[in-house]
Design a protein around this motif. Sequence first.
Motif, short mmCIF file in Angstrom:
data_model
loop_
_atom_site.label_atom_id
_atom_site.label_comp_id
_atom_site.label_asym_id
_atom_site.label_seq_id
_atom_site.Cartn_x
_atom_site.Cartn_y
_atom_site.Cartn_z
N ARG A 15 0.84 -1.20 0.00
CA ARG A 15 0.00 0.00 0.00
C ARG A 15 0.87 1.25 0.00
NH1 ARG A 15 -4.45 2.35 -1.62
NH2 ARG A 15 -5.29 3.81 -0.13
N LEU A 16 1.92 1.24 0.79
CA LEU A 16 2.84 2.37 0.88
C LEU A 16 3.52 2.62 -0.47
CD1 LEU A 16 3.96 4.42 2.89
CD2 LEU A 16 5.69 2.77 3.51
N LYS A 18 2.34 1.86 -3.42
CA LYS A 18 1.34 2.42 -4.33
C LYS A 18 1.09 3.90 -4.04
CE LYS A 18 -3.33 1.72 -6.13
NZ LYS A 18 -3.30 3.05 -6.66
N LEU A 19 0.99 4.24 -2.76
CA LEU A 19 0.76 5.64 -2.40
C LEU A 19 1.94 6.52 -2.81
CD1 LEU A 19 -0.93 5.29 1.11
CD2 LEU A 19 -1.98 6.12 -1.01
N ARG A 20 3.16 6.01 -2.67
CA ARG A 20 4.34 6.77 -3.10
C ARG A 20 4.30 7.02 -4.61
NH1 ARG A 20 8.28 3.61 0.60
NH2 ARG A 20 8.41 5.04 2.36
N ASP A 22 1.70 7.16 -6.44
CA ASP A 22 0.57 8.06 -6.73
C ASP A 22 0.83 9.48 -6.26
OD1 ASP A 22 -0.71 5.90 -7.82
OD2 ASP A 22 -2.03 5.56 -6.10
N ALA A 24 1.24 10.64 -2.89
CA ALA A 24 0.43 10.94 -1.70
C ALA A 24 1.12 11.98 -0.82
CB ALA A 24 0.18 9.66 -0.91
N ASP A 25 0.37 12.49 0.12
CA ASP A 25 0.84 13.49 1.08
C ASP A 25 2.05 12.94 1.86
OD1 ASP A 25 1.01 15.67 2.80
OD2 ASP A 25 -0.58 14.92 4.12
N VAL A 28 1.35 11.61 5.39
CA VAL A 28 0.70 10.29 5.39
C VAL A 28 1.74 9.21 5.14
CG1 VAL A 28 -0.96 8.83 4.18
CG2 VAL A 28 -1.54 11.20 4.69
N LEU A 29 2.62 9.45 4.18
CA LEU A 29 3.68 8.49 3.88
C LEU A 29 4.60 8.28 5.07
CD1 LEU A 29 4.62 9.58 0.25
CD2 LEU A 29 3.25 7.60 0.95
#
Length: 73
Positions: A15-16, A18-20, A22, A24-25, A28-29
């Motif tokens: 998940r981390l 994928k968020l990186r 994308d 992400a904030d 949050v990361l």
Amino acid sequence: MAVEYRAASARLAMRLKKLRSDGADPQVLHALSRNLRELRAVQRTLDGYYTLPRDPEITSAGWRGRGPSQDDH
């Protein structure tokens, strides 16, 4: 129980990642990265609970009997 922590850390790592990708904030990361480190630390502790030597400063692993003395009758 270590298996569940290993699976949870794998899911969180994916998940981390994928968020990186994308964008992400960063806060949050950072929070998720900290959670991932803690999950992995718990998993390592549980994996080695019965096999790793214990620190005698925080456990009773180094305790020894006192042996006979003059007070023993």
